[in-house]
Write an enzyme that holds these catalytic residues in place. Structure first.
Site, mmCIF file in Angstrom:
data_model
loop_
_atom_site.group_PDB
_atom_site.id
_atom_site.type_symbol
_atom_site.label_atom_id
_atom_site.label_comp_id
_atom_site.label_asym_id
_atom_site.label_seq_id
_atom_site.Cartn_x
_atom_site.Cartn_y
_atom_site.Cartn_z
ATOM 1 N N GLU A 166 -16.972 -45.603 -25.970
ATOM 2 C CA GLU A 166 -16.452 -45.821 -24.630
ATOM 3 C C GLU A 166 -17.304 -46.768 -23.787
ATOM 4 O O GLU A 166 -16.789 -47.374 -22.855
ATOM 5 C CB GLU A 166 -16.308 -44.473 -23.902
ATOM 6 C CG GLU A 166 -15.329 -43.513 -24.565
ATOM 7 C CD GLU A 166 -13.903 -44.020 -24.535
ATOM 8 O OE1 GLU A 166 -13.515 -44.665 -23.539
ATOM 9 O OE2 GLU A 166 -13.167 -43.779 -25.525
ATOM 10 N N SER A 179 20.634 7.387 -11.740
ATOM 11 C CA SER A 179 20.141 8.765 -11.814
ATOM 12 C C SER A 179 18.622 8.895 -11.805
ATOM 13 O O SER A 179 18.117 10.008 -11.824
ATOM 14 C CB SER A 179 20.655 9.419 -13.088
ATOM 15 O OG SER A 179 22.033 9.203 -13.210
#
Lengths: 149, 761
Positions: free
Chosen positions: B169, B448
């Site tokens: 790089e 229920s």
């Protein structure tokens, strides 16, 4: 012969010592003290955690103590004694309402252990007193007394 | 004119100077602290190891593999294990827990009868009472763009990694002033010749680009980037810049999580800390800098390999490594671990609950940036059981339909009955999906599921109601002012005459329940529901008694938690402790309980809910679980079979499951045919403790003849033990030798002021 008399002497001494230890009754223990003198659990892990909680309490480190007791409760969630220890700790921390609730939770698992139930009612009594409920406190202390009478 | 030019030039220079000053301020201000936003890391509960723990070798091995422990003990190297006859040897990873650090321990575990029997510390051959495994990381709460990183120092980076980076790089890194004049020239040329703004970036420029700027490609941005790079070099040493680069650079994507920095990349791609990367590993990572997606070793292994070998060649060419080293490294396989992508979390629904509970105490920004360590209550074993049960059962239910219906949806919550700790939470059948969390946010009619509260309210009046009190299940019309008449129907569209109270709950009779609830007074019943922990507003209508109210599975769980813990409301908790990034205790979320209902009526209603499973609507549960678990539960089915629910608990776990459609269309499932099957499959691998609630001191067990509802006498077959508040059990004895007498209208002898009543006063 010499040895024989010596051992008699020892026996006598031991007897005398035994007598001396027996009669003067120790100061009457509170239910909390009686509870504290019995083992928390048959599980070594739970005992170790309860011990470390006690050390933490002595050092004033209440947060660590709570963490240790809750860790123990995850191992034995139905251990009435651990709920009682947590109730005591909450009382020390000044959280009277949680102290009373934890003691009630302990009572639900306490079964026939009257001493532990009495100790829990005394925690509830102290918690109610701290919350300004003198009547409720007295009723709780009465319950504790009836249980150990 | 000349004067004008001069003024213009002056103004331009001034503006440029001001801009440079601004950039300088930004560079120094943002870079000096160099505080990367670190996500909060979230952990599951640590597995506790102690003699007596309910744990089998396969369960332990499963947990170890989940934690990434490798097979084969190698001295004291942490994170390794080896099964042996009758046990497992392992070396734990050191870990800083909330209450202190636990070093790496070499343990020998012995098992017997599905339990951990003994725990030996092989370091000093002592028996241990208690130890913990390191907790499983289950995700994070991430900064913007879900950036994740593990910070490293420059000296932790292998030398080869740094030299590879410089080779590829920025070869002039240690000599340039932030920008490389030749690079600039090249970039300028390519720009002028119309090939776009590109190339020629030094490491410093790359860092500036990643750290300070947005990724647009304009000439102005390029100029800013260069200027900032120069300024950065002016203020900071090369090594500081390099270290920042190592931590900042983007190196890949794990679903929605962005992998930044070499520290995390080493863990993510190789499951190693940075300092243990080999030459080949380093070359691979460096090769990826140029294009993490292009050279992704998981997706494009061949391309990544070629790129890696190019890096190695470059290094050899520059003399950073010997030809032999290069040759050997090139011969190595890629070596990346094949980890399933987990993104920000493998259990996003549970993580959402954690995040919501944290948000009550913490700023969202702190959660996303301070690197907090969050210790949660998640039990990976229970979570997997819940995820599998839901996906598997929904697939089975879908297959059974074959009528072009879309796939069903569902949700499940699992908690510990004693402590209210949430051990598993599933928000939908795609368990990795981060979107709609049905466990927390799907508000559905509960049907229920609310009935136990109605019966609890009744049983709290022990002088009027016991488990055998006959209730009327005959046609019932409820008239109230300003509302249409309400005429509830039973599921089977029949009336059942007079039924014992416990049967009305076990069979989930709507009419008997509606009559009971209105008799008790609707406000009274709603108050009981709120006491049990429903904070949601409940409409003050009779239909609410039968569950015509929308609640989330999580809200339902809170209500059942109170029943499961004997009338003590225990807030559901997903978090135990929070630590700062450097391991300092920050906050503990402790256990709290509040007695909201007397233990006796809770005990009675729990017995009735055990009947639901033993002989009522949930009897099909025996296909999944042993009857010896004494499970208490309740099915829930809503109008037109839209929603299917099941809620229930054993001695150790409470779970709630829901199945239905997001768009409310009928699922055509009852509670038993849908959610109950999820519940059963979920509970089977985790439930161990039978439900044996402690008998309250004012409750007695009485043997009852179910046909007459009287005390069972001589010759009564099928008599059952039922709990009663002391003094409220029927007095008369059923003479089963003679033909059964007609069921009594009322209890023969309502005892005046029993001792327990005085107790409560």
């Amino acid at each position: 012969m010499r040895r024989f008399s010596l051992s008699i002497l020892f026996l006598l001494a031991a007897f005398a010592a035994g007598c001396a230890a027996l009669p003067p009754a120790p100061a009457p223990k509170t239910p909390e003290e009686k509870v504290a003198s019995t083992p928390v659990s048959s599980s070594g892990a739970v005992v170790a955690l309860a011990d470390s909680a006690r050390t933490d309490v002595a050092a004033g480190n209440y947060a660590s103590a709570s963490a240790a007791l809750e860790r123990a409760l995850r191992i034995e969630p139905r251990n009435a004694r651990l709920w009682h220890e947590l109730a005591q700790l909450k009382l020390k921390q000044g959280d009277a309402s949680q102290a009373a609730n934890m003691a009630a939770r302990s009572n639900s698992w306490a079964g026939a252990d009257k001493v532990l139930r009495a100790a829990n009612w005394r925690v509830i009594g102290e918690a109610k007193r701290a919350l300004g409920d003198e009547t409720g406190a007295n009723a709780a202390f009465d319950k504790a007394d009836k249980l150990i009478r | 004119m000349k004067r004008f030019l001069r003024v213009a030039l002056l103004i331009a220079l001034l503006a440029a100077a001001l801009f440079a000053l601004y950039l300088d301020w930004r560079v120094t201000d943002e870079f000096t602290g160099r505080r990367w936003a670190l996500p909060a890391r979230v952990y599951a509960r640590p597995l506790e190891l102690f003699p007596g723990a309910a744990l089998t070798p396969p369960q332990l091995v499963q947990e170890l593999e989940l934690l990434g422990y490798k097979r084969g003990i190698e001295g004291m190297e942490p994170g390794r294990f080896e099964p042996r006859a009758g046990g497992v040897d392992l070396v734990t990873r050191p870990f800083a827990f909330w209450d202190g650090a636990q070093p790496a321990l070499a343990l020998r575990l012995e098992f017997r009868d599905d339990r951990l029997d003994a725990l030996w510390d092989q370091g000093n051959y002592t028996e241990l009472k208690l130890a913990r495994l390191d907790p499983l990381p289950i995700g994070g709460i991430y900064p913007a763009h879900n950036e994740d990183r593990v910070l490293v120092k420059l000296d932790e980076a292998p030398r080869e990694l740094v030299s590879a980076l410089l080779a590829m790089e920025d070869r002039q890194f240690y000599s340039h002033i932030g920008v490389d004049p030749r690079g600039v020239a090249r970039a300028a040329l390519s720009t002028l010749t119309g090939r776009g703004v590109q190339g020629g970036s030094t490491l410093t420029q790359q860092l500036v680009k990643n750290y300070f700027l947005t990724p647009e490609r304009t000439l102005r941005r390029k100029a800013t980037e260069m200027l900032m790079a120069l300024l950065l070099e002016l203020h900071y040493a090369k090594d500081e810049i390099l270290e920042a680069y190592l931590n900042e650079i983007y190196l890949g994507q794990d679903r929605n999580r962005a992998i930044h920095g070499f520290g995390l990349a080493a863990h993510y791609y190789f499951d190693k800390p940075l300092n243990r990367l080999t030459l080949a590993d380093s070359a691979l990572l460096v090769g990826m800098v140029k294009g993490p997606a292009l050279y992704d070793p998981h997706r494009h292994p061949q391309r990544a390999l070629e790129r890696r070998n190019l890096v190695l060649s470059e290094m050899r060419g520059l003399g950073y490594i010997t030809p032999e080293q290069a040759l050997r490294a090139k011969a190595e396989p890629l070596g990346v671990v094949a980890k399933p992508g987990i993104g920000t979390s493998p259990h996003p629904a549970f993580l959402e609950l954690v995040r919501r509970q944290l948000r009550q105490d913490y700023d969202e920004d702190d959660l996303r940036s301070e690197g907090l360590k969050i210790f949660t209550t998640l039990d990976p074993h229970a979570q997997r059981a819940a995820e599998r049960a839901l996906t598997n059962r929904l697939a089975i239910l879908d297959r059974a339909r074959k009528d072009g219906q879309p796939p069903l949806e569902g949700a499940a919550v699992v908690t510990s009955t004693a402590t209210g700790e949430v051990q598993a939470l599933v928000g939908g059948r795609d368990v990795r999906y981060q979107g709609f969390n049905r466990a927390l946010d799907a508000q559905r009619p509960v049907g229920s599921l609310l009935k136990p509260a109605v019966y609890l309210a009744a049983l709290s009046r022990p002088q009027q109601y016991t488990l055998v009190t006959p209730l009327s299940d005959e046609r019932f019309v409820w008239k109230s002012r300003g509302a249409p008449d309400w005429e509830p129907q039973n599921y089977d569209r029949k009336y059942h005459g007079r039924v014992p109270l416990r049967t009305a709950l076990a069979e989930s009779y709507n009419v008997a329940t509606a009559r009971l609830g209105t008799e008790l007074g609707i406000p009274k019943v709603l108050e009981t529901m709120h006491r049990l922990g429903i904070e949601h507003e409940l409409p003050p209508y009779a239909a609410t008694l039968l569950g015509a109210v929308d609640l989330t599975p999580f809200e339902v769980t809170q209500m059942y938690q109170t029943l499961a813990s004997g009338g003590f409301r225990t807030p559901l908790r997903a978090i135990r402790e929070v630590l700062t990034a450097d391991g300092q205790p920050l906050k503990r979320y402790g256990l709290s309980v509040e007695q909201v209902v007397e233990p006796a009526p809770v005990y009675l209603v729990t017995a009735a809910m055990q009947d639901v499973v033993r002989e009522g609507t949930a009897r099909g549960l025996t296909a999944f679980l042993s009857p010896t678990l004494n499970i208490a539960g309740k099915t829930g089915t809503t109008d037109e079979l839209r929603d299917s629910w099941f809620a229930g608990f054993t001695g150790d776990y409470l779970a709630v499951a829901w199945v239905g459609y997001d768009d409310n269309r009928p699922s055509r499932l009852t509670g038993a045919s849908g959610a109950m099957t999820v519940w059963g499959e979920l509970m089977a691998p985790i439930a161990r403790e039978p439900l044996v609630p402690p008998l309250p001191e004012n409750v007695e067990q009485v043997t009852i003849d179910p046909r007459s509802g009287l005390r069972a006498g001589f010759g009564c077959d099928g008599a059952v033990e039922l709990p009663f508040l002391a003094g409220t059990a029927p007095v008369a004895v059923s003479d089963c030798a003679a033909p059964p007498p007609p069921a009594p209208e009322k209890k023969e002898k309502p005892p005046a002021k029993s001792w327990w009543q005085r107790l409560f006063e």
